[in-house]
Design an enzyme around this catalytic site. Structure first.
Site, mmCIF file in Angstrom:
data_model
loop_
_atom_site.group_PDB
_atom_site.id
_atom_site.type_symbol
_atom_site.label_atom_id
_atom_site.label_comp_id
_atom_site.label_asym_id
_atom_site.label_seq_id
_atom_site.Cartn_x
_atom_site.Cartn_y
_atom_site.Cartn_z
ATOM 1 N N ARG A 167 0.825 -1.221 0.000
ATOM 2 C CA ARG A 167 0.000 0.000 0.000
ATOM 3 C C ARG A 167 0.855 1.264 0.000
ATOM 4 O O ARG A 167 0.488 2.265 0.620
ATOM 5 C CB ARG A 167 -0.951 0.029 1.195
ATOM 6 C CG ARG A 167 -1.940 -1.117 1.228
ATOM 7 C CD ARG A 167 -3.214 -0.743 0.506
ATOM 8 N NE ARG A 167 -4.142 -1.858 0.504
ATOM 9 C CZ ARG A 167 -5.254 -1.914 1.220
ATOM 10 N NH1 ARG A 167 -5.599 -0.905 1.975
ATOM 11 N NH2 ARG A 167 -6.039 -2.952 1.143
ATOM 12 N N ARG B 249 -3.242 6.711 1.414
ATOM 13 C CA ARG B 249 -3.718 7.829 2.221
ATOM 14 C C ARG B 249 -2.704 8.481 3.141
ATOM 15 O O ARG B 249 -2.951 9.565 3.650
ATOM 16 C CB ARG B 249 -4.940 7.378 3.043
ATOM 17 C CG ARG B 249 -6.186 7.255 2.190
ATOM 18 C CD ARG B 249 -7.287 6.544 2.917
ATOM 19 N NE ARG B 249 -6.910 5.169 3.136
ATOM 20 C CZ ARG B 249 -7.698 4.254 3.723
ATOM 21 N NH1 ARG B 249 -8.879 4.608 4.180
ATOM 22 N NH2 ARG B 249 -7.284 3.019 3.870
ATOM 23 N N ARG C 242 -7.042 12.632 -4.320
ATOM 24 C CA ARG C 242 -8.324 12.110 -3.838
ATOM 25 C C ARG C 242 -9.340 13.198 -3.510
ATOM 26 O O ARG C 242 -10.539 12.947 -3.517
ATOM 27 C CB ARG C 242 -8.088 11.195 -2.627
ATOM 28 C CG ARG C 242 -7.555 9.836 -3.013
ATOM 29 C CD ARG C 242 -8.671 8.915 -3.517
ATOM 30 N NE ARG C 242 -9.398 8.348 -2.392
ATOM 31 C CZ ARG C 242 -10.614 8.723 -2.014
ATOM 32 N NH1 ARG C 242 -11.251 9.656 -2.656
ATOM 33 N NH2 ARG C 242 -11.191 8.154 -0.994
ATOM 34 N N ASP D 9 -7.131 -1.946 -7.167
ATOM 35 C CA ASP D 9 -7.623 -2.676 -5.999
ATOM 36 C C ASP D 9 -7.967 -4.097 -6.417
ATOM 37 O O ASP D 9 -8.356 -4.330 -7.566
ATOM 38 C CB ASP D 9 -8.849 -1.998 -5.393
ATOM 39 C CG ASP D 9 -9.109 -2.545 -3.995
ATOM 40 O OD1 ASP D 9 -8.485 -2.047 -3.046
ATOM 41 O OD2 ASP D 9 -9.909 -3.483 -3.857
ATOM 42 N N TYR E 43 -15.358 -11.518 -0.480
ATOM 43 C CA TYR E 43 -16.020 -10.215 -0.687
ATOM 44 C C TYR E 43 -17.305 -10.373 -1.489
ATOM 45 O O TYR E 43 -18.302 -9.711 -1.234
ATOM 46 C CB TYR E 43 -15.070 -9.235 -1.388
ATOM 47 C CG TYR E 43 -14.028 -8.671 -0.457
ATOM 48 C CD1 TYR E 43 -14.330 -7.641 0.427
ATOM 49 C CD2 TYR E 43 -12.736 -9.174 -0.445
ATOM 50 C CE1 TYR E 43 -13.374 -7.124 1.291
ATOM 51 C CE2 TYR E 43 -11.772 -8.670 0.418
ATOM 52 C CZ TYR E 43 -12.095 -7.648 1.278
ATOM 53 O OH TYR E 43 -11.157 -7.152 2.136
#
Ligand code: 1CP
Length: 342
Positions: free
Chosen positions: A23, A27, A36, A72, A149
């Protein structure tokens, strides 16, 4: 070109231990948050120019030895016919949940060139822009984690719907795993054709299963994916988030690199799987909050343990946390390069 990452994957000699960060685009980087503010997460994933831009941010800032495509693992599920949203506080939300045979039958195995062309375009843009500065890693989820998922309809704590499908309709579960296996092989093959130089396959949630159940009902599909991808000639890295009890099974995986989560000391993982594998990992993401001297000591400890493995690629034991100071991440990369020198 800085090829230490690819050389390490192939067990060739390197000047120092290569490092990248799971990652690494995301963020904790102010320049990512800036992108973003203007675009939602799926728009960034689906716009090759934006995906390429954020992929390069940590390469420029941290000095890591590999870039990983910004995307993703859930992107292909939409192409299979399951609606996908990312909600700000809730995370991914996927339709109604694929919970019975008819829902499984309705899933498509997409042609990645036609329905996931934006990912392949991002890879092509990136290979041009990286100009061989560092190699580009492609990735995909593995069938079991993607199934979790799809069946749950999003993230889950207890995986109740998945567990009942596995118990009550073995055929429907097997058929879901089959479709996801075919889709994953095609997707990774297309990424490699577009220019991905290594791939990481994520089975984040495999550790919720007992080893015997994992071995019988998940491992064969993972092997099919790994074998097909390896046939394309690029190194394959396998990651699961809670790998300790699965290591006796994972040691038979046809992959080059096993990514080890932060719960297992790397030398113990090496003893469990033998010298066949290069190990990747496995600093706890929280270590990046510690004072610099402690962070370096923790990295040094992992490097020492990594010397007991068939080879070592330094990484975190799971994704970097959003509150991490980017300066700490850059300091970690520099420390690994210095302390890992041969
Ligand atoms: O708000 C935002 O900007 C979105 C946050 C985010 C990011 C930055 C998500 C949502 N995904 C990503 C990128 C991402 N995800 C990458 C990019 C490349 C990199 O820099 O590493 C990769 C490889 C992933 C893989 C991924 N997504 C996994 C497997 C790895 C892992 O961490 O275990 C999983 C399980 C996901 C699902 C997912 N995507 C995003 C969230 C919040 C989640 C987790 C949901 C849950 O807890 O179940």
């Amino acid at each position: 070109m800085n090829d230490r990452f690819l050389r390490a994957c192939r067990k060739q000699p390197v000047d120092t231990v290569p490092v990248w960060i799971m990652r690494q685009a995301g963020r904790y980087l102010p320049e990512y948050m800036e992108v973003r503010r203007q675009h939602d997460f799926l728009t960034v994933c689906k716009t090759p120019e934006l995906a390429a831009q954020v992929t390069l941010q940590p390469v420029d800032r941290l000095g890591v030895d590999a870039a990983i495509l910004f995307s993703d693992i859930l992107i292909p599920v939409e192409a299979m016919g399951v609606p996908l949203q990312f909600l700000e506080k809730k995370g991914p939300v996927l339709g109604q949940g694929v919970r019975d045979r008819s829902a499984v039958e309705a899933l498509r195995v997409p042609d990645p060139v036609r329905s996931l062309g934006f990912v392949l375009d991002a890879i092509r843009v990136l290979r041009k822009r990286l100009a061989d500065k560092v190699p580009l890693i492609g990735f995909s989820g593995l069938p079991f984690t993607l199934a979790s998922y799809m069946v749950e309809g999003g993230k889950s704590k207890d995986f109740a719907a998945l567990r009942s499908l596995m118990k009550d309709d073995r055929k429907a579960f097997a058929s879901l795993m089959d479709k996801l296996t075919e889709a994953t092989i095609a997707y990774l093959g297309a990424q490699i054709s577009a220019g991905a130089q290594a791939v990481q396959i994520f089975d984040t949630w495999a550790g919720i299963l007992e080893p015997a159940e994992y071995q019988a009902r998940v491992f064969p599909y993972t092997c099919r994916v790994a074998e097909a991808v390896r046939g394309k000639g690029v190194p394959v890295i396998h990651f699961t988030e809670s790998c300790a009890k699965l290591l006796p099974v994972l040691k038979d995986l046809p992959v080059d690199v096993l990514s080890i989560d932060w719960r297992v000391p790397l030398d113990q993982a090496a003893a469990a799987v033998g010298p066949k594998f290069v190990l990747q990992g496995n600093l706890a993401p929280e270590a990046l909050f510690r004072p610099r001297a402690e962070l370096e000591a923790a990295a040094g400890d992992i490097l020492a343990r990594g010397r007991k493995a068939g080879g070592h690629i330094f990484n975190l034991g799971h994704g970097i946390l959003p509150k991490t100071d980017p300066e700490a991440a850059a300091a970690l990369v520099a420390a690994v390069h210095r302390l890992g020198r041969k």
